[in-house]
Design a protein around this motif. Structure first.
Motif, PDB file in Angstrom:
ATOM      1  N   TRP A 152      -9.383   5.503   1.727  1.00 22.25           N
ATOM      2  CA  TRP A 152      -7.961   5.492   2.058  1.00 22.25           C
ATOM      3  C   TRP A 152      -7.601   6.551   3.105  1.00 22.25           C
ATOM      4  O   TRP A 152      -6.610   6.420   3.805  1.00 22.25           O
ATOM      5  CB  TRP A 152      -7.140   5.700   0.791  1.00 22.25           C
ATOM      6  N   VAL A 173       0.803  -1.218   0.000  1.00 25.02           N
ATOM      7  CA  VAL A 173       0.000   0.000   0.000  1.00 25.02           C
ATOM      8  C   VAL A 173       0.840   1.274   0.000  1.00 25.02           C
ATOM      9  O   VAL A 173       0.337   2.346  -0.348  1.00 25.02           O
ATOM     10  CB  VAL A 173      -0.957   0.011   1.218  1.00 25.02           C
ATOM     11  N   PRO A 189      -4.840   8.524  -3.293  1.00 16.38           N
ATOM     12  CA  PRO A 189      -5.257   7.616  -4.380  1.00 16.38           C
ATOM     13  C   PRO A 189      -4.978   8.240  -5.741  1.00 16.38           C
ATOM     14  O   PRO A 189      -5.023   9.460  -5.911  1.00 16.38           O
ATOM     15  CB  PRO A 189      -6.765   7.452  -4.143  1.00 16.38           C
ATOM     16  N   LEU A 196      -3.040   3.515  -5.530  1.00 16.81           N
ATOM     17  CA  LEU A 196      -4.211   3.210  -4.728  1.00 16.81           C
ATOM     18  C   LEU A 196      -5.472   3.542  -5.519  1.00 16.81           C
ATOM     19  O   LEU A 196      -5.559   4.588  -6.159  1.00 16.81           O
ATOM     20  CB  LEU A 196      -4.188   3.991  -3.420  1.00 16.81           C
TER      21      LEU A 196
END
Length: 281
Positions: free
Chosen positions: A192, A177, A205, A182
């Motif tokens: 997120w 991650v 993201p 993302l």
């Protein structure tokens, strides 16, 4: 070449917000978060190059452009609703109508439907992908599976579990991650950002999808890591299409809710079968 029309969803968000003069109330009606409604209205304003609302601290008011557009959009939506009411699905004998979130239809029902049909060969299945509340109402479905908050889905709806968010990626994608792109499902209030606050800091993201189901498809094709509802992942993991990218999970403020006609035998049979397909907690 004629200019393409803005998405219908933008008009729906505008029409609901204009009636309520509130993005929050509009979201509750059409099954979206306040931020998603605001974002769609802003996209429509950008596309039309006109401000449709004046934003106040405690609500909205229509601009001249908004007042001019509202009756035209309302009339167009009314025509579309009337047009769809003229269609019939044919004989209703042994027919089970299911109105479902697209993500549940894609990742839970479709991969397992053959087993249900084998168990109940006498049941004919009609599956409708529904998003807006009035789409569920007009479907007159025997079983409904909606996505939203408890307030949005209404009474007599059962929250399907597990209902936490988990990070998934393609098995062939190396990394975690902190270093992979993302994928964010927009229109939800958990994502997120909550992961960064409660698990570990992560970058912003880079890829955005309009549902958990689409986010899963992006992840399955190696585009990054999707943070999605744990309810949807059983088939994806068992089939080897996706794997967990991290052992942690975070709370989800929205979820998938099931309601069915308890007097309909087919609906009861489908409900029992559906619960068997969900991941064990």
């Amino acid at each position: 070449m004629k200019k393409s029309l803005p998405p219908l969803t933008w008009f729906r968000a505008f029409e609901a917000a204009a009636r309520h003069l509130s993005f929050t109330a509009a979201g509750e009606e059409i099954g979206l978060t306040q931020s998603a409604v605001s974002q769609q209205v802003k996209s429509l304003e950008t596309r039309l190059r006109a401000a449709l609302f004046t934003r106040h601290a405690r609500g909205l008011s229509l601009t001249d452009e908004g007042r001019k557009l509202l009756p035209q959009v309302g009339a167009a939506l009314g025509v579309l609703s009337a047009a769809t009411d003229t269609f019939d699905t044919g004989p209703s004998e042994n027919l089970l109508t299911i109105a479902s979130s697209v993500s549940v239809a894609q990742w839970i029902i479709a991969p397992n439907l053959a087993e249900f049909r084998k168990r109940h060969p006498n049941i004919r299945v009609r599956l409708l992908s529904a998003v807006w509340p009035d789409e569920f109402s007009s479907a007159r479905a025997d079983v409904e599976i909606r996505f939203g908050s408890e307030k949005q889905v209404g009474r007599n709806a059962r929250l399907l579990t597990p209902n936490r968010l988990t990070a998934l990626k393609s098995p062939g994608l190396e990394g975690g991650v902190s270093d992979l792109p993302l994928i964010e499902a927009v229109g939800t209030s958990s994502g997120w950002k909550e992961w960064s606050a409660k698990v570990e800091p992560v970058p912003e993201p880079q890829i955005f999808a309009d549902s958990y189901g689409v986010a899963l498809h992006f992840a399955a094709h190696g585009n990054g890591i999707a943070l999605v509802s744990e309810l949807l992942i059983k088939h994806a993991i068992n089939s080897g299409v996706l794997e967990r990218a991290h052992p942690a999970t975070v709370e989800s403020n929205e979820g998938y809710y099931l309601s069915s006609n308890e007097e309909n035998e087919f609906a009861r049979q489908f409900q029992g079968w559906l619960l068997e397909q969900l991941p064990q907690q």
